[in-house]
Design an enzyme around this catalytic site. Structure first.
Site, short mmCIF file in Angstrom:
data_model
loop_
_atom_site.label_atom_id
_atom_site.label_comp_id
_atom_site.label_asym_id
_atom_site.label_seq_id
_atom_site.Cartn_x
_atom_site.Cartn_y
_atom_site.Cartn_z
N PRO A 15 46.69 43.16 36.57
CA PRO A 15 48.01 42.65 36.17
C PRO A 15 48.21 43.26 34.78
CG PRO A 15 46.68 40.84 35.69
CD PRO A 15 45.71 41.82 36.30
N LYS A 43 45.03 45.09 30.07
CA LYS A 43 44.51 46.42 29.16
C LYS A 43 46.11 47.42 28.95
CE LYS A 43 40.04 45.27 30.32
NZ LYS A 43 40.50 44.53 31.44
N CYS A 96 33.49 42.81 34.48
CA CYS A 96 33.22 41.32 33.85
C CYS A 96 32.25 40.67 34.86
CB CYS A 96 34.51 40.48 33.74
SG CYS A 96 35.28 40.50 35.33
C1 LIG Z 1 39.30 44.05 37.11
S1 LIG Z 1 40.85 44.33 37.88
C2 LIG Z 1 41.63 45.29 36.75
C3 LIG Z 1 42.11 44.35 35.73
C4 LIG Z 1 43.22 45.24 34.76
N1 LIG Z 1 42.52 46.29 34.26
C5 LIG Z 1 43.79 44.38 33.55
O1 LIG Z 1 43.21 44.46 32.40
O2 LIG Z 1 44.58 43.43 33.75
C6 LIG Z 1 40.54 45.27 38.88
C7 LIG Z 1 41.72 45.91 39.71
O3 LIG Z 1 41.33 47.11 40.52
C8 LIG Z 1 42.10 47.24 41.63
N2 LIG Z 1 41.73 48.09 42.70
C9 LIG Z 1 40.61 47.73 43.78
N3 LIG Z 1 40.42 48.72 44.38
C10 LIG Z 1 41.02 49.89 43.88
C11 LIG Z 1 41.28 51.13 44.37
N4 LIG Z 1 40.55 51.79 45.41
N5 LIG Z 1 42.04 52.00 43.57
C12 LIG Z 1 42.76 51.51 42.80
N6 LIG Z 1 42.83 50.43 42.36
C13 LIG Z 1 41.73 49.33 42.75
C14 LIG Z 1 42.26 45.68 42.06
O4 LIG Z 1 43.64 45.72 43.07
C15 LIG Z 1 42.57 44.96 40.71
O5 LIG Z 1 43.54 44.67 40.28
#
Ligand SMILES: C[S@@+](CC[C@H](N)C(=O)[O-])C[C@H]1O[C@@H](n2cnc3c(N)ncnc32)[C@H](O)[C@@H]1O
Lengths: 306, 147
Positions: free
Chosen positions: A118, A121, A234
């Site tokens: 969301p 970062k 994480c």
């Molecule tokens: C750990 S969260 C990211 C948190 C974010 N970086 C933050 O700091 O708020 C991982 C994210 O990867 C996305 N995601 C999963 N598979 C993906 C893909 N194939 N391509 C792009 N995003 C993807 C998910 O929807 C999720 O929002």
């Protein structure tokens, strides 16, 4: 026994031998995490904002290793006027680490945040860039893009382009810095109120690991020579951490770089897990253990494209 | 789908910002301007070829018959705004943030106004001389517990 306790016990059982102090590790896992937040200096002077916040929250404490990060004993700062006005962003402390380890590279550059929603970062990076330069913030899930957009609006971020793509099919895009904050089993957030309550099986770790390798590979392939790639999760699971990095450094034209952050205790990456041995260089990765800094758990790798 | 905003419309908004809020033109140096669906105006970084973005930068105005500033705009540029500001007291702030319109007395000219509590820019309102109409998007309404 509740479901969460079972997950906690499993985490202790699976990972305590990797930690340097299994007693402290299992103790801290059972303690709740304090709320932490970041002051968004795009929307005001840090000292001003803090002075006003202290009027309703005298528990605010500075975090020694991140200049704009603070902890509070309150649990609902989301209903504060400073959250409403976008002057603060509630964020886990560990989530603030990836931008900090490349602080030297962030100013005025072009940055691709491959899994951005969301936007914890993304908004932090934008703040460090003083809303200049260019961030491309991508995520594959429409619902999560909405919360990313909401956070960018609330924090007043003007330097970000939002894209909705599976990153594995993202058009080749040159940037100075790539963040792959990968989807993971999230075991490291176990101290949070709404922590993951699923007991993962070996095949779940394998599934995450395949997904993470795919995403990181794509970033490494499109990165131009000399650019930097930061991988983070994480979770404690080596399948999703060192194992992913070991494969990437063997297959892609990248080399691991050292990571330091003054005031934050970090441990080296591990070089063996179950029946697998990893390249010695994998020690350059960093693990953040909850009992070292009273945080969540986290994993980081910093690579340079050769 | 975003397209580059033409220069006339950009000038119209910049003039409006100066006349209504006293915002100096140079504040808008270094932004690219775009227009998207529902006449939404965005300021942001350069467009990148081959990317099909969901959004670029920040939505700061809607340009229907007349320019309408967004809460994003008022919050971000609040400290540049020198006129047509309405300051709320504590109770009014609680009501405003939770989405209510307010019956107040104030001497500012009717039109869009910047709403503040102390030095905090809360967002956009519309003042008709009697009622302050709340212009905060529903998704941002909040029951404030700490101020
Ligand atoms: C750990 S969260 C990211 C948190 C974010 N970086 C933050 O700091 O708020 C991982 C994210 O990867 C996305 N995601 C999963 N598979 C993906 C893909 N194939 N391509 C792009 N995003 C993807 C998910 O929807 C999720 O929002």
């Amino acid at each position: 026994m509740t479901k969460t306790q079972t997950v906690k016990e499993r985490i202790v059982e699976r990972y305590s031998r990797l930690s340097d102090d299994s007693r402290k590790f299992s103790n801290i896992i059972n303690k709740p995490l304090k709320q932490s937040f970041r002051v968004n200096i795009i929307k005001g002077e840090k000292e001003d904002i803090l002075r006003q916040m202290m009027l309703y929250d005298s528990s605010i404490k500075k975090v020694p290793w991140c200049e704009n990060a603070f902890e509070s004993d309150l649990t609902n700062l989301g209903s504060s006027i400073h959250h409403f006005s976008g002057q603060i962003y509630i964020q886990e402390l560990t989530s603030m680490i990836p931008p900090l380890i490349v602080r030297d590279l962030i100013k005025k550059n072009k940055i691709l945040d491959c899994c951005a929603a969301p936007g914890s970062k993304t908004t932090q990076i934008a703040d460090m860039m003083e809303n200049k330069g260019h961030i491309i913030a991508n995520d594959a899930r429409h619902g999560r893009i909405k919360s990313l957009r909401g956070n960018l609006d609330r924090l007043g971020i003007t330097n970000t382009t939002v894209t909705l793509r599976d990153f594995k099919s993202f058009p080749n895009t040159k940037a100075d810095l790539y963040f792959v904050d990968a989807p993971c089993s999230s075991e490291g957030t176990i101290r949070k109120k709404n922590a993951v309550t699923r007991k993962w099986k070996d095949y779940d770790y394998e599934r995450f690991s395949r997904m993470q390798k795919g995403l990181l590979k794509k970033a490494c392939e499109m990165a131009p020579k000399g650019s930097t790639i930061v991988y983070s999760t994480c979770t404690f699971a080596p399948e999703e951490n060192e194992n992913v990095i070991n494969e990437i450094i063997n297959e892609e034209n990248v080399k691991l770089q050292n990571i330091n952050l003054n005031g934050l205790k970090m441990k080296k990456g591990i070089t063996s897990w179950k029946q697998n041995d990893y390249d010695k260089d994998v020690e350059k990765c960093r693990r953040i253990w909850p009992h070292h800094n009273n945080t969540d758990a986290f994993f980081l790798a910093r690579m340079e494209k050769c | 789908m975003l397209t580059t905003l033409d220069l006339d419309k950009r000038a119209l908004i910049i003039d409006y910002c100066y006349e209504r809020f006293g915002i100096m033109e140079h504040i808008f140096d270094n932004y690219n301007w775009y227009i998207g669906s529902k006449n939404r105006i965005y300021i942001g970084p350069e467009e990148i070829e081959r990317l099909i973005p969901e959004s670029i930068g920040l939505c700061i105005f809607r340009l229907d018959r007349t320019p309408k500033p967004t809460t994003n705009f008022i919050q971000l540029f609040g400290k540049e705004i020198t006129k047509n500001i309405i300051n709320l007291d504590r109770d009014q702030t609680l009501d405003f943030c939770s989405g209510s319109d307010l019956k107040i007395t104030d001497s500012v000219e009717p039109g869009f106004v910047s709403i503040k509590y102390k030095n905090i820019s809360l967002g956009c309102g519309h003042w008709n001389g009697e009622t302050l109409k709340n212009q905060i998007p529903k998704s941002r309404f909040c029951k404030i517990n700490f101020l």
